[in-house]
Design a protein around this motif. Structure first.
Motif, mmCIF file in Angstrom:
data_model
loop_
_atom_site.group_PDB
_atom_site.id
_atom_site.type_symbol
_atom_site.label_atom_id
_atom_site.label_comp_id
_atom_site.label_asym_id
_atom_site.label_seq_id
_atom_site.Cartn_x
_atom_site.Cartn_y
_atom_site.Cartn_z
ATOM 1 N N ALA A 70 0.966 -1.148 0.118
ATOM 2 C CA ALA A 70 0.021 -0.044 -0.117
ATOM 3 C C ALA A 70 0.934 1.334 0.020
ATOM 4 N N ILE A 71 0.293 2.379 -0.567
ATOM 5 C CA ILE A 71 0.993 3.683 -0.723
ATOM 6 C C ILE A 71 0.162 4.602 0.304
ATOM 7 N N VAL A 72 0.881 5.427 1.134
ATOM 8 C CA VAL A 72 0.079 6.395 1.778
ATOM 9 C C VAL A 72 -0.174 7.461 1.081
ATOM 10 N N VAL A 79 -3.056 10.010 -6.680
ATOM 11 C CA VAL A 79 -2.632 8.826 -7.138
ATOM 12 C C VAL A 79 -3.249 8.380 -8.348
ATOM 13 N N VAL A 80 -2.144 7.871 -9.289
ATOM 14 C CA VAL A 80 -2.557 7.529 -10.673
ATOM 15 C C VAL A 80 -2.424 6.162 -10.860
ATOM 16 N N PHE A 81 -3.080 5.389 -11.195
ATOM 17 C CA PHE A 81 -3.068 4.054 -11.799
ATOM 18 C C PHE A 81 -3.005 4.077 -13.132
ATOM 19 N N THR A 82 -1.782 3.949 -13.969
ATOM 20 C CA THR A 82 -1.713 4.127 -15.217
ATOM 21 C C THR A 82 -2.038 3.006 -16.147
ATOM 22 N N ARG A 83 -2.158 1.745 -15.623
ATOM 23 C CA ARG A 83 -2.738 0.561 -16.334
ATOM 24 C C ARG A 83 -4.243 0.289 -15.573
ATOM 25 N N SER A 84 -4.653 0.991 -14.711
ATOM 26 C CA SER A 84 -5.901 0.834 -14.226
ATOM 27 C C SER A 84 -6.045 -0.533 -13.587
ATOM 28 N N ASP A 85 -4.725 -0.999 -12.885
ATOM 29 C CA ASP A 85 -4.823 -2.436 -12.503
ATOM 30 C C ASP A 85 -5.868 -2.474 -11.191
ATOM 31 N N PRO A 86 -6.454 -3.663 -10.865
ATOM 32 C CA PRO A 86 -7.630 -3.682 -9.795
ATOM 33 C C PRO A 86 -6.616 -3.141 -8.441
ATOM 34 N N HIS A 87 -7.437 -2.170 -7.849
ATOM 35 C CA HIS A 87 -6.640 -1.610 -6.740
ATOM 36 C C HIS A 87 -7.747 -1.070 -5.695
ATOM 37 N N GLU A 146 4.119 2.960 -22.208
ATOM 38 C CA GLU A 146 5.172 2.014 -22.132
ATOM 39 C C GLU A 146 6.339 2.357 -21.099
ATOM 40 N N ALA A 147 6.252 3.792 -21.141
ATOM 41 C CA ALA A 147 7.248 4.440 -20.287
ATOM 42 C C ALA A 147 6.969 4.564 -18.696
ATOM 43 N N LEU A 148 5.599 4.519 -18.530
ATOM 44 C CA LEU A 148 5.169 4.907 -17.195
ATOM 45 C C LEU A 148 4.983 3.811 -16.168
ATOM 46 N N PRO A 149 5.493 4.002 -14.994
ATOM 47 C CA PRO A 149 5.343 2.919 -13.886
ATOM 48 C C PRO A 149 3.877 2.712 -13.682
ATOM 49 N N GLN A 150 3.507 1.488 -12.958
ATOM 50 C CA GLN A 150 2.171 1.310 -12.742
ATOM 51 C C GLN A 150 1.641 2.345 -11.816
ATOM 52 N N VAL A 151 2.219 2.928 -10.899
ATOM 53 C CA VAL A 151 1.442 3.896 -9.985
ATOM 54 C C VAL A 151 2.380 5.209 -10.061
ATOM 55 N N ILE A 152 1.616 6.297 -10.049
ATOM 56 C CA ILE A 152 2.571 7.576 -9.634
ATOM 57 C C ILE A 152 1.822 8.362 -8.980
ATOM 58 N N VAL A 197 0.915 15.860 -13.664
ATOM 59 C CA VAL A 197 1.662 14.775 -12.862
ATOM 60 C C VAL A 197 2.589 14.140 -13.941
ATOM 61 N N LEU A 198 2.546 14.090 -15.128
ATOM 62 C CA LEU A 198 3.481 13.723 -16.137
ATOM 63 C C LEU A 198 4.580 14.235 -16.309
ATOM 64 N N ARG A 199 4.376 15.907 -16.149
ATOM 65 C CA ARG A 199 5.719 16.838 -16.017
ATOM 66 C C ARG A 199 6.369 16.414 -14.700
#
Length: 345
Positions: A70-72, A79-87, A146-152, A197-199
């Motif tokens: 988990a992330i606080v 918080v951005v889930f870039t692949r919309s993984d179940p969360h 392809e360049a983004l992590p799963q969570v930002i 957020v990308l910047r």
């Protein structure tokens, strides 16, 4: 004057946003993300990629991809889930939750946005969230994803004085006042928030990082990428790109391949196909015109290259047929990459 490669990419992959939920919660609480397949058709029919975001307007909570740590998240952070993984978003990192039922999603999508969810029983709010989605095309070529992590996660060190702080103020105001046009305002705000957020993510990358976003941070590669995006129909060569990017041919070829992950001419070929796919999906432009617009001297040459790289012919793509995984080829011959007529520089 070359344009902005990031802005150009976001337009070409049809980035669009929607704000669906305004959540008020009281401890203990937990909310699970709906399946992307239940949201995508409501935001951008035909798109194939969903990005989820949650802005914490009040309180403190935890965000976690199911099965991961988990992330606080503090008030004023997104918080951005870039692949919309179940969360799951929750007041405690160990709490579980089920996704919203289909009837809740139908009611939410048919209602004025955002749809209000109240998990408060006695008037004491411990957390407030504005939750939404961004949709875009992942196929045939979206180097950003392809360049983004799963969570930002992002937030303002300046508090409310920074852009995200202002975004949150505006979002809260629009949610509370329910003025005419608020749904459109929230949609556009979510798109602007994502760009910000990308910047921030690009600025935080370590010097040794590679990938498309790292290429944007390199002034020479950024120029080369912008030129390709701005003038895809030009009869580019590595020499021509290098000259306009203020590098030698060898240095540009080596640096581009190392950081972006593919040679410049390969990137050009893939970008041309991304533009073509968008034109095929969204308009009635005939295939011969599309071929000319992206630098091919004949419809036949374009169709051959499209089918080889994407896996289906342009006519099939226009009808909504998508290739089976692995059916296309990432490689392209020199004649397929740059069979253009003389450049219109």
């Amino acid at each position: 004057m070359a344009g902005d490669a990031l802005s150009d990419l976001l337009k070409t992959v049809r980035l669009t946003g929607a704000t669906f939920f305004d959540i008020k919660a009281q401890d203990p609480w937990a909310v699970c993300s709906p399946a992307p397949s239940s949201i995508l058709p409501k935001i951008l029919p035909g798109a194939d990629h969903l990005i989820s975001y949650h802005v914490l307007t009040t309180g403190r909570c935890f965000a976690r991809i199911i099965g991961k740590e988990a992330i606080v998240v503090e008030a004023g952070e997104v918080v951005v889930f870039t692949r919309s993984d179940p969360h799951i978003m929750s007041s405690n990192p160990d709490l579980q939750a089920d996704p919203p039922t289909a009837d809740v999603l139908e009611i939410a999508s048919a209602s004025q946005k955002p749809f209000h969810l109240n998990y408060v029983s006695d008037g004491s709010i411990s957390a407030g969230l504005v939750c939404g989605y961004l949709a875009c095309d992942a196929l045939p070529f979206n180097p950003l994803l392809e360049a983004l992590p799963q969570v930002i996660k992002a937030g303002d060190s300046k508090g409310d004085a920074g852009w995200l702080g202002q975004f949150i103020k505006l979002a809260v105001s629009e949610v509370a006042q329910k003025r005419a046009g608020s749904e459109t305002v929230l949609t556009k705000l979510s798109e602007l928030m994502f760009v910000d957020v990308l910047r921030r993510y690009v600025e935080s990358l370590p010097p040794q990082h590679t990938g498309w976003l790292a290429g944007l941070r390199d002034p020479h590669l950024n120029k080369a990428l912008a030129l390709i995006h701005d003038r895809p129909a030009s009869n580019w060569t590595v020499e021509a790109l290098a000259k306009e990017s203020a590098l030698s041919r060898t240095v540009l070829a080596e640096r581009f391949t190392k950081i972006v992950g593919m040679p410049p001419m390969h990137y050009l070929a893939k970008w041309r196909m991304q533009i073509a796919s968008e034109l095929l999906s969204t308009g009635n432009v005939n295939i011969a015109t599309i071929a000319a617009d992206i630098g091919y001297e004949s419809e036949a040459a374009f169709s051959r290259a499209f089918k080889k790289m994407i896996g289906v012919p342009p006519s099939a793509w226009r009808l909504g047929v998508r290739p089976a995984p692995g059916s296309g080829s990432d490689e392209a011959s020199e004649t397929e990459i740059a069979p253009a007529a003389p450049a219109a520089n």
